[in-house]
Design a protein around this motif. Structure first.
Motif, PDB file in Angstrom:
ATOM      1  N   GLN A 134      -0.756   8.640   5.898  1.00 59.42           N
ATOM      2  CA  GLN A 134      -1.072   7.219   6.578  1.00 59.42           C
ATOM      3  C   GLN A 134      -1.899   7.159   8.100  1.00 59.42           C
ATOM      4  O   GLN A 134      -1.862   8.073   8.703  1.00 59.42           O
ATOM      5  CB  GLN A 134       0.065   6.258   6.625  1.00 59.42           C
ATOM      6  N   ASP A 163      -3.036   5.715   3.257  1.00 55.77           N
ATOM      7  CA  ASP A 163      -2.838   4.438   3.481  1.00 55.77           C
ATOM      8  C   ASP A 163      -3.366   4.022   4.754  1.00 55.77           C
ATOM      9  O   ASP A 163      -2.845   4.285   5.932  1.00 55.77           O
ATOM     10  CB  ASP A 163      -1.134   4.502   3.581  1.00 55.77           C
ATOM     11  N   LYS A 209       0.743  -1.262   0.032  1.00 64.34           N
ATOM     12  CA  LYS A 209      -0.008  -0.076   0.213  1.00 64.34           C
ATOM     13  C   LYS A 209       0.753   1.451   0.006  1.00 64.34           C
ATOM     14  O   LYS A 209       0.605   2.103  -0.702  1.00 64.34           O
ATOM     15  CB  LYS A 209      -0.948   0.043   1.229  1.00 64.34           C
ATOM     16  N   SER A 210       1.678   1.270   0.752  1.00 62.85           N
ATOM     17  CA  SER A 210       2.748   2.537   0.914  1.00 62.85           C
ATOM     18  C   SER A 210       3.337   2.838  -0.302  1.00 62.85           C
ATOM     19  O   SER A 210       3.521   3.883  -0.773  1.00 62.85           O
ATOM     20  CB  SER A 210       3.761   2.259   2.266  1.00 62.85           C
ATOM     21  N   ALA A 215       0.911   4.071  -2.749  1.00 61.87           N
ATOM     22  CA  ALA A 215       0.570   5.304  -2.599  1.00 61.87           C
ATOM     23  C   ALA A 215       1.329   6.396  -3.260  1.00 61.87           C
ATOM     24  O   ALA A 215       1.126   7.422  -3.691  1.00 61.87           O
ATOM     25  CB  ALA A 215       0.294   5.412  -1.089  1.00 61.87           C
TER      26      ALA A 215
END
Length: 226
Positions: free
Chosen positions: A46, A107, A24-25, A28
């Motif tokens: 996040q 995130d 995800k990070s 993103a």
């Protein structure tokens, strides 16, 4: 109490969800870079975290050093901590970013609370939803990308990270495979309930670079409709 309604500027808020290790990070970050190339102003953030105070709250429940063999966090305390961190995050980072005309890519957001602290963590649904409502001030994401896949693959990625210099091992990283499988099913359950807001992407067979075109297609189509 502050409330934010679905005005056009608050429809530029996009969320990535999924199991730990799903990428995800990284996705993103790649999305933010590409959207900036297209002329958009972008804020990447996040949860839990996003502000100094919210990060301190995160540390209380996310790191192994925050608990002892004599006193573990209760399910209720974990829910309250993550909810409090969200309140700070939204008030002091997300809403200011949206008010400045930025696209905000987050995130994790409230769906992680529904899955980790609710469906898997055991807190009652009405308690979870009440806290989400109270601490998110009515802000929701019109589009949520769920990075889905085999948790065994994601755990393998996490184990590789642990060997890296300076990596902090999160408490959830240490959970057994069964826990991560339940997390996966929790997110898929949410996706089945609303196929208009959730988009499931195959994050075990495709890396963030390969997922980027799909993610951007979803987000840019939505932005063009606004």
């Amino acid at each position: 109490m502050l409330h934010y309604y679905p005005e056009e500027k608050y429809q530029r808020f996009f969320v990535l969800e999924g199991c730990d290790g799903s990428g995800k990070s990284t996705l993103a970050k790649l999305m933010g870079e590409k959207l900036q190339e297209l002329g958009y102003s972008v804020l990447i953030t996040q949860e839990p975290g996003g502000t100094p105070l919210a990060l301190k709250m995160r540390d209380l429940f996310a790191t192994p050093s925050s608990v002892t063999s004599h006193e573990q966090l209760t399910a209720e305390s974990e829910l309250l901590l993550v909810s409090a961190a969200r309140s700070q995050h939204i008030r002091y980072k997300i809403i200011p970013g949206l008010n400045d005309g930025k696209i905000v890519i987050c995130d994790r957001f409230s769906d992680s609370t529904r899955v980790y602290q609710g469906l898997v963590g055991g807190n009652a649904k009405n308690h979870v939803e009440s806290l989400i409502h109270m601490t998110s001030y009515g802000l929701t994401s019109p589009v949520t990308l769920i990075l889905d896949g085999n948790p065994e693959i994601f755990l393998s990625r996490l184990n590789q990270r642990k060997s890296g210099k300076g990596h902090t091992i999160a408490r959830f990283d240490q959970k057994a495979l069964d826990f991560h499988q339940k997390i996966r099913q929790g997110f898929l359950q949410l996706a089945r309930q609303d196929n208009l807001r959730y988009y499931v992407l195959p994050a075990d067979t495709l890396g963030p670079d390969e997922l980027l075109p799909q993610a951007l297609s979803v987000v840019t189509k939505f932005l063009k409709r606004r």
